[in-house]
Design a protein around this motif. Sequence first.
Motif, short mmCIF file in Angstrom:
data_model
loop_
_atom_site.label_atom_id
_atom_site.label_comp_id
_atom_site.label_asym_id
_atom_site.label_seq_id
_atom_site.Cartn_x
_atom_site.Cartn_y
_atom_site.Cartn_z
N GLY A 402 0.82 -1.21 0.00
CA GLY A 402 0.00 0.00 0.00
C GLY A 402 0.86 1.27 0.00
N LEU A 403 2.11 1.15 0.38
CA LEU A 403 3.00 2.33 0.40
C LEU A 403 3.25 2.86 -1.01
CD1 LEU A 403 5.62 1.24 3.08
CD2 LEU A 403 3.90 3.04 3.29
N LYS A 404 3.14 1.98 -2.00
CA LYS A 404 3.40 2.42 -3.39
C LYS A 404 2.49 3.61 -3.69
CE LYS A 404 4.27 0.43 -7.85
NZ LYS A 404 3.62 0.69 -9.03
N ALA A 405 1.19 3.47 -3.33
CA ALA A 405 0.26 4.57 -3.58
C ALA A 405 0.43 5.68 -2.55
CB ALA A 405 -1.17 4.03 -3.55
N LEU A 406 0.61 5.30 -1.30
CA LEU A 406 0.69 6.32 -0.24
C LEU A 406 1.90 7.24 -0.41
CD1 LEU A 406 -0.27 4.25 2.96
CD2 LEU A 406 -1.61 6.05 1.86
N LEU A 407 2.98 6.71 -0.98
CA LEU A 407 4.22 7.50 -1.09
C LEU A 407 4.49 7.96 -2.53
CD1 LEU A 407 6.55 5.24 1.11
CD2 LEU A 407 5.53 7.41 1.78
N LYS A 408 3.44 7.96 -3.37
CA LYS A 408 3.70 8.19 -4.80
C LYS A 408 4.33 9.57 -5.08
CE LYS A 408 -1.04 9.42 -6.18
NZ LYS A 408 -1.58 9.50 -4.80
N ILE A 412 11.00 7.65 -2.72
CA ILE A 412 11.50 6.63 -1.77
C ILE A 412 11.83 5.39 -2.61
CG2 ILE A 412 10.96 5.29 0.31
CD1 ILE A 412 10.46 8.13 1.04
N PRO A 413 13.07 4.93 -2.56
CA PRO A 413 13.48 3.86 -3.48
C PRO A 413 13.04 2.47 -3.02
CG PRO A 413 15.35 4.58 -2.14
CD PRO A 413 14.18 5.40 -1.72
N LEU A 414 11.75 2.16 -3.21
CA LEU A 414 11.25 0.83 -2.84
C LEU A 414 11.12 -0.05 -4.08
CD1 LEU A 414 8.42 1.78 -0.31
CD2 LEU A 414 10.73 0.96 0.19
N ARG A 415 11.25 -1.35 -3.87
CA ARG A 415 11.01 -2.32 -4.96
C ARG A 415 9.89 -3.25 -4.52
NH1 ARG A 415 17.08 -4.12 -6.78
NH2 ARG A 415 17.76 -2.01 -7.27
#
Length: 554
Positions: A402-408, A412-415
């Motif tokens: 859910g962080l993908k949308a929350l941090l769009k 933040i370099p997430l995979r």
Amino acid sequence: MPAPTPLTQCDPPALDWSRPGTPAASDFGDIYFSTDGGLAETEAVFLKACGLPDRWQDRRRFVIGELGFGSGLNFLAAWRMWDSTKPKNGRLHFISVEKFPFDAAQLKQALSAWPELQTYSEALIAQWPGRVKGFHRLHFGDVTLTLIHDDISNALDELEAKVDAWFLDGFSPAKNPDMWSSEIMQKLAGLSAPGSRLGTFTAAGAVRQALIEAGFDVEKKEGFGRKRHRLEARFLGAREAEEEIETPTIIGAGIAGASLARAFKRRGLTPTIIHDPNHKAASHNAAALIKPRLDLQDRPESRFFLGSYLYALQAYRDHVVTKGVVHIPKTEAETERFKKLNSQAPLPKAHFYFDEAENRLALEQSLVIEPKAGLNDWLSGLRLRTDEPADDGLKILAAGFGLKALLKDKDIPLRFSRGQLTWAEAEVSMPITYGGYAIPLNEGVFLGATHQRLRDEDPFALKAEDDAENLAGFEKFTGQQATQSAKPSRASVRVTTADTLPLIDKVEDNVWIFTGLGSRGFVFAPLLAEAIASHICGDPLPISKKVWARFKLR
Ligand SMILES: Cc1cc2nc3c(=O)[nH]c(=O)nc-3n(C[C@H](O)[C@H](O)[C@H](O)COP(=O)(O)OP(=O)(O)OC[C@H]3O[C@@H](n4cnc5c(N)ncnc54)[C@H](O)[C@@H]3O)c2cc1C
Ligand SMILES: C[S@@+](CC[C@H](N)C(=O)[O-])C[C@H]1O[C@@H](n2cnc3c(N)ncnc32)[C@H](O)[C@@H]1O
């Protein structure tokens, strides 16, 4: 940068049991404790010298730091005193450093000298981490023990804490100078809360001088029993008022959010939890493995991997489905690596050994747990909400994918890595891992899991080729047949980082993220959540400062 050293366990103590009533260390020519005055000596030289129990009367948190854990007698004596004199809603933190830890059998033998402490020593031995290097956090109700298995100088450098009382209990300064140098006293000063007090059995001039130079006010006192003198000291400054802690809102009710809930509830705080019931949480699989990540090299994160595994074994003790896992190496190179790990033994053999005859790693303490039971337990008493969190106030974003949308809007370099699990029928008597895994459960054999870097696809749509891959992996490494059962497969998403380490940092003034748990979220989350809650509440950190810094945004 110097080459990393191999990760092993701490060296054992050279114990000599020939003296009546107490173990002695033959390499230091000194005893661990004196049975002459019984517990009265410990109480006089350390507890009373530090103004206890009076000084903890009006405290929400009191922190004791000890140099030299040895048999743990001082810890048990402090715990017993706490139990009979503690303030309402208070918590005692006891931090202790030890370079040559006892094993559980030695601890049991040494502590048998104190039948009056039996209930305490049994509880300590039940959670004892053995000689595993690094930080260990153990909970005993409102008493928290942080053990640091390292040389004193490194340990103090790695510790983040404000200590109210110091027990200096190295072997005598003439025999154990490393524990008493002016460098060490300077480090104690740096870790002391204003108004901190210190007690020790020695009155050695050099120790006194080093303490004075470090900023302590030192008094020579009459010694206990046959000892002529001892020292008491006070650190300058007046005690600061305890800060009010803001109760956080936690976004996410997977294992990251539930572990945070557990850690804050332990501190008497009731966080608000917000979740998205339509999100297919990675934490909602039918089973999860708790296995150690084993590294050959001694890096801060390698010690964290061991500490978090040992912490997780305790945390999930009420949610165990089965104990004992075998791991089959996938390649010759992996077999060689396991042989090396076997000889280095960063964990005791009770936790892992390489079985050459069977060419497999035996992980006898590793667990299969039931995630649902753990999550329900740790979230119990909290209302799970689905509304938006208030704009102000402390928030911790632990929302997995859910962080993908929350941090769009943030860089933040997430995979994101998609993983599918398959139910099968097969002859499996115990959990087996081989890169993938096969876990026998009541409903069938649970085969996992595929790994695909997520692109723009629907991550939760099931793929027939993933089920085929799980079945083929099982057959290849176990040499047995498996057929897919009718029970539906499940796909969810792991959040990872470029270096595969977790990510914990502030992304705004009052907003934290807690993610990057990859394929080991159930192993890492409980200790990391304890670290976050400790940091926010001003408690001693349960992990080293170096590894805490490694988890920041990078
Ligand atoms: C197939 C597979 C097998 C695995 N096996 C293991 C294993 O055996 N052992 C192990 O240790 N680890 C395993 N893992 C890894 C582990 O499952 C994850 O690391 C862990 O579950 C991540 O937990 P989390 O709480 O960060 O995220 P999640 O479990 O995904 O939880 C996210 C939470 O956030 C909430 N949320 C999402 N978006 C929002 C929003 N916008 N607003 C509010 N709330 C929101 C969701 O409702 C949910 O409660 C596996 C992972 C996969 C994919
Ligand atoms: C007197 S004993 C401690 C007794 C202990 N407090 C008890 O209650 O049993 C001193 C301890 O200091 C430890 N020690 C000695 N040198 C050390 C060092 N350099 N770093 C950390 N610990 C050390 C010893 O292994 C030993 O356990």
